[in-house]
Design a protein around this motif. Sequence first.
Motif, mmCIF file in Angstrom:
data_model
loop_
_atom_site.group_PDB
_atom_site.id
_atom_site.type_symbol
_atom_site.label_atom_id
_atom_site.label_comp_id
_atom_site.label_asym_id
_atom_site.label_seq_id
_atom_site.Cartn_x
_atom_site.Cartn_y
_atom_site.Cartn_z
ATOM 1 N N GLY A 15 -10.153 -26.054 8.532
ATOM 2 C CA GLY A 15 -10.088 -25.113 9.631
ATOM 3 C C GLY A 15 -9.080 -25.411 10.720
ATOM 4 N N ARG A 16 -8.251 -26.423 10.549
ATOM 5 C CA ARG A 16 -7.322 -26.801 11.622
ATOM 6 C C ARG A 16 -5.908 -26.263 11.438
ATOM 7 N NH1 ARG A 16 -8.955 -32.934 12.911
ATOM 8 N NH2 ARG A 16 -11.087 -32.506 13.568
ATOM 9 N N ARG A 17 -5.449 -26.183 10.199
ATOM 10 C CA ARG A 17 -4.093 -25.685 9.926
ATOM 11 C C ARG A 17 -4.185 -24.630 8.842
ATOM 12 N NH1 ARG A 17 0.386 -30.105 10.695
ATOM 13 N NH2 ARG A 17 1.404 -28.550 9.436
ATOM 14 N N LEU A 18 -3.697 -23.446 9.172
ATOM 15 C CA LEU A 18 -3.833 -22.286 8.295
ATOM 16 C C LEU A 18 -2.472 -21.648 8.071
ATOM 17 C CD1 LEU A 18 -6.612 -20.753 10.543
ATOM 18 C CD2 LEU A 18 -7.000 -22.278 8.606
ATOM 19 N N VAL A 19 -2.316 -21.015 6.928
ATOM 20 C CA VAL A 19 -1.120 -20.223 6.658
ATOM 21 C C VAL A 19 -1.563 -18.852 6.169
ATOM 22 C CG1 VAL A 19 0.390 -22.177 6.153
ATOM 23 C CG2 VAL A 19 -0.891 -21.118 4.295
ATOM 24 N N GLY A 20 -0.705 -17.873 6.359
ATOM 25 C CA GLY A 20 -1.036 -16.533 5.915
ATOM 26 C C GLY A 20 0.197 -15.767 5.501
ATOM 27 N N ASP A 21 -0.054 -14.735 4.725
ATOM 28 C CA ASP A 21 1.044 -13.892 4.262
ATOM 29 C C ASP A 21 0.476 -12.565 3.800
ATOM 30 O OD1 ASP A 21 3.679 -13.257 3.791
ATOM 31 O OD2 ASP A 21 3.892 -14.495 2.002
ATOM 32 N N ILE A 22 1.380 -11.680 3.452
ATOM 33 C CA ILE A 22 1.035 -10.350 2.949
ATOM 34 C C ILE A 22 1.897 -10.090 1.718
ATOM 35 C CG2 ILE A 22 2.745 -9.209 4.443
ATOM 36 C CD1 ILE A 22 0.683 -6.881 4.659
ATOM 37 N N THR A 23 1.356 -9.322 0.795
ATOM 38 C CA THR A 23 2.142 -8.873 -0.351
ATOM 39 C C THR A 23 1.786 -7.422 -0.605
ATOM 40 O OG1 THR A 23 2.905 -9.524 -2.561
ATOM 41 C CG2 THR A 23 0.516 -9.482 -2.217
ATOM 42 N N CYS A 24 2.410 -6.842 -1.602
ATOM 43 C CA CYS A 24 2.102 -5.456 -1.941
ATOM 44 C C CYS A 24 1.906 -5.332 -3.443
ATOM 45 C CB CYS A 24 3.192 -4.513 -1.451
ATOM 46 S SG CYS A 24 4.838 -4.955 -2.001
ATOM 47 N N LEU A 25 0.951 -4.505 -3.816
ATOM 48 C CA LEU A 25 0.663 -4.233 -5.222
ATOM 49 C C LEU A 25 0.783 -2.729 -5.446
ATOM 50 C CD1 LEU A 25 -2.515 -6.494 -5.566
ATOM 51 C CD2 LEU A 25 -0.183 -7.039 -6.291
ATOM 52 N N PRO A 26 1.538 -2.324 -6.458
ATOM 53 C CA PRO A 26 1.737 -0.886 -6.683
ATOM 54 C C PRO A 26 0.577 -0.245 -7.437
ATOM 55 C CG PRO A 26 2.949 -2.136 -8.316
ATOM 56 C CD PRO A 26 2.312 -3.145 -7.384
ATOM 57 N N THR A 27 0.273 0.981 -7.085
ATOM 58 C CA THR A 27 -0.659 1.823 -7.839
ATOM 59 C C THR A 27 -0.079 3.231 -7.821
ATOM 60 O OG1 THR A 27 -2.056 2.669 -6.053
ATOM 61 C CG2 THR A 27 -2.598 0.459 -6.891
ATOM 62 N N PRO A 28 -0.521 4.100 -8.734
ATOM 63 C CA PRO A 28 -0.066 5.492 -8.668
ATOM 64 C C PRO A 28 -0.448 6.188 -7.357
ATOM 65 C CG PRO A 28 -1.017 5.037 -10.817
ATOM 66 C CD PRO A 28 -1.299 3.833 -9.948
ATOM 67 N N GLU A 29 -1.480 5.676 -6.679
ATOM 68 C CA GLU A 29 -1.897 6.254 -5.395
ATOM 69 C C GLU A 29 -1.026 5.770 -4.239
ATOM 70 O OE1 GLU A 29 -6.698 6.635 -6.133
ATOM 71 O OE2 GLU A 29 -5.943 4.883 -5.057
ATOM 72 N N GLY A 30 -0.231 4.734 -4.479
ATOM 73 C CA GLY A 30 0.582 4.123 -3.427
ATOM 74 C C GLY A 30 0.316 2.631 -3.394
ATOM 75 N N TRP A 31 0.877 1.944 -2.408
ATOM 76 C CA TRP A 31 0.768 0.494 -2.318
ATOM 77 C C TRP A 31 -0.590 0.059 -1.780
ATOM 78 C CZ3 TRP A 31 4.498 -2.204 -4.545
ATOM 79 C CH2 TRP A 31 5.763 -1.633 -4.671
ATOM 80 N N LEU A 32 -1.031 -1.125 -2.263
ATOM 81 C CA LEU A 32 -2.157 -1.841 -1.669
ATOM 82 C C LEU A 32 -1.568 -3.109 -1.075
ATOM 83 C CD1 LEU A 32 -5.247 -2.176 -1.234
ATOM 84 C CD2 LEU A 32 -5.214 -3.611 -3.298
ATOM 85 N N TYR A 33 -1.909 -3.399 0.178
ATOM 86 C CA TYR A 33 -1.373 -4.559 0.883
ATOM 87 C C TYR A 33 -2.479 -5.583 1.132
ATOM 88 C CZ TYR A 33 2.572 -1.484 1.744
ATOM 89 O OH TYR A 33 3.633 -0.631 1.590
ATOM 90 N N PRO A 34 -2.541 -6.651 0.330
ATOM 91 C CA PRO A 34 -3.483 -7.740 0.618
ATOM 92 C C PRO A 34 -2.861 -8.745 1.600
ATOM 93 C CG PRO A 34 -2.932 -7.645 -1.737
ATOM 94 C CD PRO A 34 -1.983 -6.757 -1.004
ATOM 95 N N VAL A 35 -3.674 -9.215 2.539
ATOM 96 C CA VAL A 35 -3.297 -10.262 3.492
ATOM 97 C C VAL A 35 -4.281 -11.407 3.292
ATOM 98 C CG1 VAL A 35 -3.154 -10.880 5.939
ATOM 99 C CG2 VAL A 35 -2.408 -8.638 5.189
#
Length: 176
Positions: A15-35
């Motif tokens: 819980g002291r040092r964290l990293v984060g990011d976002i990516t995108c996954l394509p679907t026919p409905e449009g992008w899904l963005y997981p963080v």
Amino acid sequence: MPNLTGRDFTAPAPGRRLVGDITCLPTPEGWLYPVTVIDLHNREVIGHAMADHMRAELARDALSFAVERGLISGNAVFHADRDTPPGCSAPALAGHCIRTSVGRTGSCFDNAVAESFFATLKTEIGTTVRDTRDDARRGVFAYLGYYNHDRLHSTLDYRTPQEVRVGCRRGLALVA
């Protein structure tokens, strides 16, 4: 904003040092963005959020999830690259006693653990375009369970992130 990690992807305790990011996954409905929010102590994904947008609340939701689970210590450092949504800015994190750290523009090495996580996710769940955003969301959610509870990590002496977190807490309890 300064880079408070200096490419040191270790942490003395959970819980002291964290990293984060976002990516995108394509679907026919449009992008899904997981963080994601990853704890550098045990490589566990301790917070996540997914949506059909990249607005600031998406990153805040991922961090809030980790805070609500009690997996972030006071005065923690959260490191992200400059592409992460602005919800991870200093004012947004100050309420949680989290300090912001940002890598250099265009340097994936400053956030290597988070970048590596998404590369591994895309490799292990496959690059198949899911039929719907809900299908993609279910695939990511299932992978997060596998990653935290079953996947062995060489950086953790071939243990799972959960084993390391539980072992650390047991060690603390034995000392008390």
